[in-house]
Design a protein around this motif. Structure first.
Motif, PDB file in Angstrom:
ATOM      1  N   SER A  39      12.854  -9.039  26.003  1.00 26.98           N
ATOM      2  CA  SER A  39      13.161  -7.975  27.081  1.00 26.98           C
ATOM      3  C   SER A  39      13.904  -6.883  26.527  1.00 26.98           C
ATOM      4  O   SER A  39      13.681  -5.730  26.424  1.00 26.98           O
ATOM      5  CB  SER A  39      13.394  -8.408  28.406  1.00 26.98           C
ATOM      6  N   ASP A 107       6.914  -7.122  31.646  1.00 24.56           N
ATOM      7  CA  ASP A 107       8.242  -8.090  31.071  1.00 24.56           C
ATOM      8  C   ASP A 107       7.997  -9.582  31.998  1.00 24.56           C
ATOM      9  O   ASP A 107       7.744  -9.545  33.000  1.00 24.56           O
ATOM     10  CB  ASP A 107       9.462  -7.433  31.712  1.00 24.56           C
ATOM     11  N   SER A 108       8.054 -10.505  31.203  1.00 23.60           N
ATOM     12  CA  SER A 108       7.943 -11.859  31.594  1.00 23.60           C
ATOM     13  C   SER A 108       6.488 -12.026  32.204  1.00 23.60           C
ATOM     14  O   SER A 108       6.442 -12.275  33.428  1.00 23.60           O
ATOM     15  CB  SER A 108       8.868 -12.095  32.633  1.00 23.60           C
TER      16      SER A 108
HETATM   17 MG   LIG Z   1      12.546 -11.651  29.303  1.00 24.37          MG
END
Ligand SMILES: [Mg+2]
Ligand SMILES: Nc1ncnc2c1ncn2[C@@H]1O[C@H](COP(=O)(O)OP(=O)(O)OP(=O)(O)O)[C@@H](O)[C@H]1O
Length: 147
Positions: A39, A107-108
């Motif tokens: 990230s 993200d994720s």
């Molecule tokens: Mg991350």
């Protein structure tokens, strides 16, 4: 975009590599062990891109999603897109992205495998899937998946 906390250390090669890959590819996936810095790398890369690279960077944090049910609404929300028409939400989002040069960071998203099987918005538009076929030649949005 998340606020950067603390100084950013190293990753010179990865920053250059990710920037270069974003120039050449519509979809780039960052894969690595938990906490390795995916990230941070995505955010740092986005912040260093020249202003002309993208009209905007949209950051969609997906870690809180338990399933893919809200995936498209959440990404649309992250893009500031409010489509009140009767259109399929994914079509609406893909059309919106297809008309812009946006860097979309998912993200994720590793836990949303089933939802992604239908295609992330970036893939959807990038692949010129039927709803976006008309936009295929001018889709310039890019997506980074930090898995
Ligand atoms: Mg991350
Ligand atoms: N290059 C860096 N310089 C300084 N701190 C960093 C760097 N990369 C990562 N970190 C720090 O390490 C921690 C984990 O980074 P990050 O959240 O980016 O990892 P991740 O791979 O995305 O993790 P996850 O798999 O849990 O999503 C954070 O506190 C982040 O600020």
């Amino acid at each position: 975009m998340p606020q950067e906390r603390g100084s950013f250390v190293g990753r010179k090669h990865e920053l250059a590599e990710l920037s270069a890959r974003l120039e050449q590819n519509r979809l780039v996936t960052l894969v690595g062990a938990g906490g390795v810095g995916k990230s941070r790398l995505a955010a740092r890369t986005a912040s260093l891109l020249p202003p002309e690279a993208f009209e905007s960077v949209q950051w969609a944090p997906l870690w809180s999603l338990g399933s893919g049910t809200l995936l498209i609404p959440l990404v649309a929300d992250a893009c500031g897109l409010s489509d009140h028409s009767a259109r399929d939400p994914l079509d609406a989002l893909a059309t919106w992205l297809g008309a812009r040069r946006v860097l979309l960071v998912l993200d994720s998203c590793e836990h949303l495998v089933q939802a992604r099987a239908r295609g992330t918005p970036g893939e959807h538009g990038a692949a010129g899937a039927s709803p976006c076929a008309a936009h295929h030649d001018r889709v310039e949005s890019r997506a980074v998946r930090a898995a």
